[in-house]
Design an enzyme around this catalytic site. Structure first.
Site, mmCIF file in Angstrom:
data_model
loop_
_atom_site.group_PDB
_atom_site.id
_atom_site.type_symbol
_atom_site.label_atom_id
_atom_site.label_comp_id
_atom_site.label_asym_id
_atom_site.label_seq_id
_atom_site.Cartn_x
_atom_site.Cartn_y
_atom_site.Cartn_z
ATOM 1 N N ASP A 130 -18.353 17.739 -26.650
ATOM 2 C CA ASP A 130 -19.150 16.621 -26.284
ATOM 3 C C ASP A 130 -18.506 15.558 -26.694
ATOM 4 O OD1 ASP A 130 -21.124 18.184 -24.836
ATOM 5 O OD2 ASP A 130 -21.875 18.873 -26.697
ATOM 6 N N ARG A 148 -23.568 15.068 -19.893
ATOM 7 C CA ARG A 148 -23.204 14.225 -20.946
ATOM 8 C C ARG A 148 -22.664 12.903 -20.250
ATOM 9 N NH1 ARG A 148 -25.969 16.262 -24.741
ATOM 10 N NH2 ARG A 148 -24.811 17.987 -26.008
ATOM 11 N N SER A 185 -26.715 26.461 -33.012
ATOM 12 C CA SER A 185 -26.591 24.970 -32.513
ATOM 13 C C SER A 185 -26.872 25.310 -30.843
ATOM 14 C CB SER A 185 -25.199 24.749 -32.833
ATOM 15 O OG SER A 185 -24.878 23.323 -31.630
ATOM 16 N N ASP A 230 -28.007 16.933 -36.693
ATOM 17 C CA ASP A 230 -26.877 16.093 -36.491
ATOM 18 C C ASP A 230 -27.387 14.308 -36.278
ATOM 19 O OD1 ASP A 230 -24.965 17.982 -36.989
ATOM 20 O OD2 ASP A 230 -24.821 18.209 -34.868
HETATM 21 N N1 ARG Z 1 -19.573 24.969 -24.686
HETATM 22 C C1 ARG Z 1 -20.354 24.284 -23.801
HETATM 23 C C2 ARG Z 1 -19.772 23.300 -23.434
HETATM 24 O O1 ARG Z 1 -18.665 22.518 -24.110
HETATM 25 C C3 ARG Z 1 -21.717 24.091 -24.669
HETATM 26 C C4 ARG Z 1 -21.648 23.060 -25.747
HETATM 27 C C5 ARG Z 1 -22.892 22.862 -26.203
HETATM 28 N N2 ARG Z 1 -23.247 21.960 -27.125
HETATM 29 C C6 ARG Z 1 -23.785 22.082 -28.255
HETATM 30 N N3 ARG Z 1 -23.821 20.894 -29.192
HETATM 31 N N4 ARG Z 1 -24.274 23.227 -28.778
HETATM 32 O O2 ARG Z 1 -20.111 22.569 -22.371
#
Ligand code: ARG
Length: 393
Positions: free
Chosen positions: A122, A93, A174, A13
């Protein structure tokens, strides 16, 4: 000269974003920033290699220690879990966004970009941070979301533009990793009727394959914060050691259906051996040192903290108010907990604290310290309203 700073992981990405920012958005210069929060070092090196090829300038910022002491330790104090997920991606984050913003100011950029898609959490986390701290200073861009690209379109775009496609681009997963946890989404995990294939796990052994011999680990806390694990005292070392040791024993695998911020339900698989172990030990110490009512209210405060942080609202003033309460309870959460790691289970086997509310002399069947006869009046009155209500019927 227009300049954009991109939060960069080195994955598909964000690598595609570099070229999109030039070609579709018209920026002259793209500066990439990778924050190191405990992802595999090879991944960071790979990001640096790719950035050298694709970007105009790159920075790697080591914020691992800050991540552990300022984010993970707060999460321990708040027993931070959302629907059974020990918050990990969500914790990193705001810190990563902060580092990216610092660089953007330093290089006098016009815009800040991130590679989040429009389905995930995210995007909320990055943007809540950036808009709150610098919404009128920089444009905030999310090329993958804005151009509505699918994974296949990204791969095609990368091939057309000479962007190195990650060797694992044929792997459908991912993955997001930091020292506190590893999240795996996508591929056949999207079918919730299927058990996660063994290949998705990297930090943990399968419980079936874990050693027959259990391992006991001793963890010390001071005011709710882990200060040692089997003698290791450095915060980063504590987490690394527990990831390795608990992971070896199959502890920390999580497989849940999670409610994302956008409302989607998603099948999420995690590995978080240290987090799971520390939260279990921490809760045991709270059970020993806090009163029943403190525990009950704290449970609710912990939930609010976790939900806020899951949603990316790290800077909502509510977090500080909750932490004022949480920290006040943690003054007594000092002591030592031993946990047994065995075939996927983490079991507390001992707990002690100088502030313990447990009194062996009072509870013991062998002692007369607690005169049981004084309970009589209290027991007689117990359930008074139940009796009144029944009588009314
Ligand atoms: N579901 C988790 C969260 O929202 C993990 C997200 C992981 N992100 C990713 N790009 N794989 O915190």
């Amino acid at each position: 000269m227009s300049r954009v700073v991109l939060a960069y992981s080195g994955g598909l990405d964000t690598s595609v974003c570099i070229e999109l920012l030039r070609e579709r958005y018209g920026y002259d210069e793209v500066i990439t920033v990778t924050g190191y929060v405990g992802q595999p070092e090879e991944e960071v090196k790979e990001a640096e290699r790719k950035a050298r090829k694709l970007a105009d300038e790159h920075r790697t910022i080591d914020c691992l220690e800050e991540f552990v002491t300022e984010y993970c330790w707060r999460a321990v104090k708040a027993n931070a879990e959302y629907e059974g997920y020990p918050l990990s991606t969500a914790l990193a984050r705001p810190l990563l966004a902060e580092k990216v913003l610092e660089v953007a100011r330093e290089v006098d950029a016009d815009a800040i970009a991130h590679g989040c898609t429009g389905k995930g959490n995210d995007q909320y986390r990055f943007e809540a941070y950036l808009r709150a701290h610098a919404g009128d200073e920089f444009e905030i861009l999310a090329p993958i979301r804005e151009l509505n690209l699918t994974r296949d379109e990204e791969i095609e775009y990368a091939r057309e533009h000479g962007i190195p496609v990650p060797v694992d681009a044929d792997s459908p997963y991912s993955i997001d990793e930091n020292l506190w946890g590893r999240s795996i989404e996508g591929g056949e995990l999207e079918d919730p009727t299927r058990e996660p294939p063994e290949e998705v796990f990297e930090w943990t052994r399968s419980p079936e394959e874990a050693p027959d011999e259990p391992k006991v680990v001793e963890i010390e806390f001071e005011e709710g914060v882990p200060v040692s694990a089997d003698g290791r005292e450095d915060p980063v070392e504590i987490v690394r050691y527990l990831n390795e040791t608990a992971g070896e024993h199959g502890v920390g695998r999580i497989d849940i259906i999670e409610d994302r911020v956008v409302g989607l339900k998603s099948r999420e698989v995690y590995e978080a051996p240290a987090a799971v172990t520390l939260l279990e030990a921490h809760r045991a110490l709270e059970a020993l040192t806090l009163t029943r009512r403190e525990l009950a209210l704290k449970d609710r405060m912990d939930d609010l903290w976790s939900e806020l942080v899951y949603q990316g609202l790290w800077f909502d003033p509510l977090r500080e108010h909750l932490e004022a309460f949480i920290d006040s309870t943690q003054r007594h959460v000092t002591g030592t907990v031993r946990v047994k790691l065995h075939k996927g289970r983490v079991q507390v086997v001992s707990r002690e604290s100088p502030h313990s509310l447990y009194d062996e002399r009072l509870i013991s069947y062998e002692e007369k310290e607690f005169d049981q006869r004084v309970a009589e009046g209290a027991v007689r009155l117990h359930g008074l309203q139940e009796r009144l209500a029944l009588r009314r019927r």
